[in-house]
Write a protein that holds these residues in place. Structure first.
Motif, PDB file in Angstrom:
ATOM      1  N   GLY A 289       0.801  -1.226   0.000  1.00 49.04           N
ATOM      2  CA  GLY A 289       0.000   0.000   0.000  1.00 49.04           C
ATOM      3  C   GLY A 289       0.827   1.266   0.000  1.00 49.04           C
ATOM      4  O   GLY A 289       0.293   2.375   0.204  1.00 49.04           O
ATOM      5  N   ASN A 290       2.143   1.135  -0.217  1.00 49.36           N
ATOM      6  CA  ASN A 290       3.031   2.294  -0.243  1.00 49.36           C
ATOM      7  C   ASN A 290       3.083   2.825  -1.668  1.00 49.36           C
ATOM      8  O   ASN A 290       4.030   2.568  -2.426  1.00 49.36           O
ATOM      9  CB  ASN A 290       4.431   1.896   0.246  1.00 49.36           C
ATOM     10  N   LEU A 291       2.057   3.608  -2.037  1.00 52.73           N
ATOM     11  CA  LEU A 291       1.898   4.031  -3.423  1.00 52.73           C
ATOM     12  C   LEU A 291       3.017   4.968  -3.873  1.00 52.73           C
ATOM     13  O   LEU A 291       3.467   4.892  -5.029  1.00 52.73           O
ATOM     14  CB  LEU A 291       0.527   4.715  -3.588  1.00 52.73           C
ATOM     15  N   GLU A 292       3.463   5.827  -2.968  1.00 56.03           N
ATOM     16  CA  GLU A 292       4.504   6.790  -3.354  1.00 56.03           C
ATOM     17  C   GLU A 292       5.787   6.074  -3.770  1.00 56.03           C
ATOM     18  O   GLU A 292       6.379   6.381  -4.806  1.00 56.03           O
ATOM     19  CB  GLU A 292       4.779   7.745  -2.193  1.00 56.03           C
ATOM     20  N   ARG A 293       6.218   5.105  -2.933  1.00 55.80           N
ATOM     21  CA  ARG A 293       7.433   4.362  -3.258  1.00 55.80           C
ATOM     22  C   ARG A 293       7.239   3.480  -4.487  1.00 55.80           C
ATOM     23  O   ARG A 293       8.145   3.336  -5.314  1.00 55.80           O
ATOM     24  CB  ARG A 293       7.859   3.500  -2.062  1.00 55.80           C
ATOM     25  N   ALA A 294       6.041   2.890  -4.610  1.00 52.27           N
ATOM     26  CA  ALA A 294       5.757   2.054  -5.777  1.00 52.27           C
ATOM     27  C   ALA A 294       5.858   2.881  -7.053  1.00 52.27           C
ATOM     28  O   ALA A 294       6.439   2.432  -8.059  1.00 52.27           O
ATOM     29  CB  ALA A 294       4.363   1.439  -5.655  1.00 52.27           C
ATOM     30  N   THR A 295       5.316   4.086  -7.022  1.00 53.81           N
ATOM     31  CA  THR A 295       5.354   4.960  -8.197  1.00 53.81           C
ATOM     32  C   THR A 295       6.792   5.362  -8.526  1.00 53.81           C
ATOM     33  O   THR A 295       7.193   5.399  -9.701  1.00 53.81           O
ATOM     34  CB  THR A 295       4.509   6.223  -7.943  1.00 53.81           C
ATOM     35  N   GLU A 296       7.567   5.634  -7.478  1.00 53.51           N
ATOM     36  CA  GLU A 296       8.976   6.027  -7.678  1.00 53.51           C
ATOM     37  C   GLU A 296       9.762   4.905  -8.358  1.00 53.51           C
ATOM     38  O   GLU A 296      10.481   5.135  -9.343  1.00 53.51           O
ATOM     39  CB  GLU A 296       9.583   6.360  -6.313  1.00 53.51           C
ATOM     40  N   PHE A 297       9.617   3.667  -7.843  1.00 51.22           N
ATOM     41  CA  PHE A 297      10.351   2.544  -8.439  1.00 51.22           C
ATOM     42  C   PHE A 297       9.818   2.199  -9.830  1.00 51.22           C
ATOM     43  O   PHE A 297      10.589   1.806 -10.710  1.00 51.22           O
ATOM     44  CB  PHE A 297      10.292   1.322  -7.524  1.00 51.22           C
ATOM     45  N   ALA A 298       8.525   2.347 -10.040  1.00 52.48           N
ATOM     46  CA  ALA A 298       7.950   2.083 -11.359  1.00 52.48           C
ATOM     47  C   ALA A 298       8.536   3.037 -12.395  1.00 52.48           C
ATOM     48  O   ALA A 298       8.876   2.628 -13.517  1.00 52.48           O
ATOM     49  CB  ALA A 298       6.437   2.214 -11.309  1.00 52.48           C
ATOM     50  N   ALA A 299       8.656   4.320 -12.029  1.00 52.43           N
ATOM     51  CA  ALA A 299       9.224   5.307 -12.956  1.00 52.43           C
ATOM     52  C   ALA A 299      10.673   4.944 -13.296  1.00 52.43           C
ATOM     53  O   ALA A 299      11.096   5.038 -14.459  1.00 52.43           O
ATOM     54  CB  ALA A 299       9.152   6.698 -12.333  1.00 52.43           C
ATOM     55  N   GLN A 300      11.425   4.524 -12.275  1.00 50.66           N
ATOM     56  CA  GLN A 300      12.816   4.125 -12.523  1.00 50.66           C
ATOM     57  C   GLN A 300      12.889   2.888 -13.422  1.00 50.66           C
ATOM     58  O   GLN A 300      13.770   2.780 -14.280  1.00 50.66           O
ATOM     59  CB  GLN A 300      13.517   3.835 -11.196  1.00 50.66           C
ATOM     60  N   ALA A 301      11.943   1.953 -13.210  1.00 53.58           N
ATOM     61  CA  ALA A 301      11.927   0.735 -14.030  1.00 53.58           C
ATOM     62  C   ALA A 301      11.640   1.059 -15.485  1.00 53.58           C
ATOM     63  O   ALA A 301      12.285   0.529 -16.404  1.00 53.58           O
ATOM     64  CB  ALA A 301      10.889  -0.247 -13.481  1.00 53.58           C
ATOM     65  N   VAL A 302      10.663   1.922 -15.707  1.00 57.45           N
ATOM     66  CA  VAL A 302      10.316   2.306 -17.082  1.00 57.45           C
ATOM     67  C   VAL A 302      11.505   2.990 -17.742  1.00 57.45           C
ATOM     68  O   VAL A 302      11.835   2.720 -18.902  1.00 57.45           O
ATOM     69  CB  VAL A 302       9.080   3.233 -17.088  1.00 57.45           C
ATOM     70  N   ASP A 303      12.176   3.865 -17.006  1.00 60.02           N
ATOM     71  CA  ASP A 303      13.328   4.580 -17.552  1.00 60.02           C
ATOM     72  C   ASP A 303      14.479   3.618 -17.846  1.00 60.02           C
ATOM     73  O   ASP A 303      15.121   3.688 -18.894  1.00 60.02           O
ATOM     74  CB  ASP A 303      13.774   5.662 -16.563  1.00 60.02           C
ATOM     75  N   ALA A 304      14.729   2.682 -16.909  1.00 58.34           N
ATOM     76  CA  ALA A 304      15.829   1.734 -17.090  1.00 58.34           C
ATOM     77  C   ALA A 304      15.576   0.786 -18.261  1.00 58.34           C
ATOM     78  O   ALA A 304      16.525   0.318 -18.906  1.00 58.34           O
ATOM     79  CB  ALA A 304      16.036   0.918 -15.811  1.00 58.34           C
ATOM     80  N   GLY A 305      14.305   0.492 -18.533  1.00 57.90           N
ATOM     81  CA  GLY A 305      13.982  -0.464 -19.590  1.00 57.90           C
ATOM     82  C   GLY A 305      13.648   0.157 -20.926  1.00 57.90           C
ATOM     83  O   GLY A 305      13.194  -0.531 -21.845  1.00 57.90           O
ATOM     84  N   ARG A 306      13.921   1.447 -21.061  1.00 59.16           N
ATOM     85  CA  ARG A 306      13.506   2.150 -22.275  1.00 59.16           C
ATOM     86  C   ARG A 306      14.135   1.585 -23.539  1.00 59.16           C
ATOM     87  O   ARG A 306      13.522   1.554 -24.601  1.00 59.16           O
ATOM     88  CB  ARG A 306      13.837   3.641 -22.130  1.00 59.16           C
ATOM     89  N   ASN A 307      15.388   1.143 -23.438  1.00 64.63           N
ATOM     90  CA  ASN A 307      16.090   0.624 -24.626  1.00 64.63           C
ATOM     91  C   ASN A 307      16.149  -0.899 -24.667  1.00 64.63           C
ATOM     92  O   ASN A 307      16.864  -1.466 -25.491  1.00 64.63           O
ATOM     93  CB  ASN A 307      17.512   1.189 -24.663  1.00 64.63           C
ATOM     94  N   LEU A 308      15.396  -1.542 -23.775  1.00 67.78           N
ATOM     95  CA  LEU A 308      15.394  -3.006 -23.738  1.00 67.78           C
ATOM     96  C   LEU A 308      14.439  -3.586 -24.766  1.00 67.78           C
ATOM     97  O   LEU A 308      13.391  -3.002 -25.048  1.00 67.78           O
ATOM     98  CB  LEU A 308      14.963  -3.504 -22.354  1.00 67.78           C
ATOM     99  N   ARG A 309      14.823  -4.754 -25.257  1.00 71.57           N
ATOM    100  CA  ARG A 309      13.891  -5.571 -26.046  1.00 71.57           C
ATOM    101  C   ARG A 309      13.794  -6.903 -25.319  1.00 71.57           C
ATOM    102  O   ARG A 309      14.488  -7.859 -25.625  1.00 71.57           O
ATOM    103  CB  ARG A 309      14.398  -5.750 -27.472  1.00 71.57           C
ATOM    104  N   SER A 310      12.931  -6.931 -24.305  1.00 70.19           N
ATOM    105  CA  SER A 310      12.834  -8.099 -23.436  1.00 70.19           C
ATOM    106  C   SER A 310      11.370  -8.368 -23.108  1.00 70.19           C
ATOM    107  O   SER A 310      10.723  -7.566 -22.426  1.00 70.19           O
ATOM    108  CB  SER A 310      13.626  -7.863 -22.138  1.00 70.19           C
TER     109      SER A 310
END
Length: 337
Positions: A289-310
């Motif tokens: 239920g920690n939405l703030e932290r979930a959103t923070e890590f989700a944004a980092q995940a999307v950014d980290a995976g931007r150039n991935l083909r996986s």
């Protein structure tokens, strides 16, 4: 005259043993090669002591190999002194490779010689591997090492067009090739197979398989009197096992998983491993239920995976979006989509 003839016949017999040793070494029959080269080395024929030392190192018979290195140097072959260092260096290179694997660094430093002529289904590969494991368990590595190598030669080219299940299946064959080489008394030829197994296991992000390979290598190092190198292999294997456990615990026990995943994240550079770990952190924080932290890590995940083909990374982000939508975190779901 008789004495000269005897000497000539002895020299001829020793030379014949040297040539037989060369042929056996070229054919991969290292135990036979060692027998022949011992005769040549005993009689101080040419570089017989050098050849014998090289074969003995490959067989893992280090104390005797070092003895013949010293003898070869005394006989005027100073290059023999490098053999002992090279034997140690091979273990160090493997451990450096394993350390790079653990931090997620790019490690695909070899490719098969050709493309696959036939696409072998993954379940066919694994079924054959299981059968060979049974043979290894029942009769020992020497009985099936050649069959494992033939199996590997057939399916290894598939890695160039593979996916995580294929990489895992081929990695398991590489692992078995390394193990059966070791059990056949060929530790020097086992390390490259184990190194390839690690590379493919990392490509598939299979932490459990990485842990398995490193454990086997540690056992091999222990067997051949290299306890410090064995300790390093076991340490790296423990990290991989911990990572595998963290992967399995994801969403089952979010607080514990978050602790493990946070530790794991620090070992990765850029790439798929980091993206997957960030996504797992977001999912576990969302489960708490920690939405703030979930959103923070989700944004980092999307950014980290931007150039991935996986497909695997995409699936994880898709699951995160579905979980966010189901929990009412619509803003997070929209951000992911």
């Amino acid at each position: 005259m008789s004495e000269l003839l005897d000497d000539f016949e002895l020299d001829e017999a020793v030379e014949r043993q040297y040539h037989l040793g060369t042929e056996a070494e070229r054919a991969g029959r290292l135990r036979d090669a060692a027998v022949h080269f011992r005769v040549a080395a005993d009689q101080r024929l040419g570089d017989g002591a050098v050849r014998l030392a090289r074969v003995l190192f490959a067989l893992g018979q280090e104390p005797e190999a070092r003895h013949w290195c010293r003898q070869a140097v005394a006989d005027g072959f100073p290059e023999a002194a490098d053999l002992a260092e090279e034997n140690t260096a091979a273990r160090q290179r493997f451990l450096e490779h394993a350390a790079r694997i653990m931090v997620g660094a790019p490690t695909f430093d070899w490719v098969p010689s050709g493309v696959p002529s036939v696409r072998v289904p993954v379940d066919t590969i694994t079924a054959r591997t299981r059968a060979l494991r049974v043979l290894d368990e029942r009769y020992g590595g020497f009985a099936c090492h050649s069959a494992v190598l033939a199996h590997l030669a057939e399916i290894e080219p598939m890695i160039v067009v593979g996916d995580p299940p294929t990489w895992t299946a081929v990695a398991e064959v590489c692992e078995l090739a390394g193990w059966t080489a070791f059990d056949s008394g060929l530790p020097g030829t086992a390390l490259p197979h184990f190194a390839h197994a690690l590379t493919l296991a990392r490509q598939a992000e299979n932490e459990a398989l990485i842990a398995s390979v490193l454990t086997l290598v540690g056992r091999m190092f222990l067997h051949h009197n290299a306890p410090n190198d064995a300790h390093r292999a076991f340490q790296l294997g423990l990290v991989a096992a911990h990572n595998a456990w963290a992967d399995r615990r994801t969403l089952d026990d979010p607080p514990t998983a978050i602790t493990s995943l946070t530790t794991k994240l620090g070992t990765y550079g850029e790439g798929r491993a980091r993206t997957l770990t960030l996504t797992a952190l977001a999912r576990n924080h969302l489960a708490l239920g920690n939405l703030e932290r979930a959103t923070e890590f989700a944004a980092q995940a999307v950014d980290a995976g931007r150039n991935l083909r996986s497909a695997r990374a995409d699936d994880q982000l898709t699951w995160l979006a579905a979980e966010a939508r189901a929990s009412g975190a619509t803003a997070l779901a929209e951000q992911l989509s």
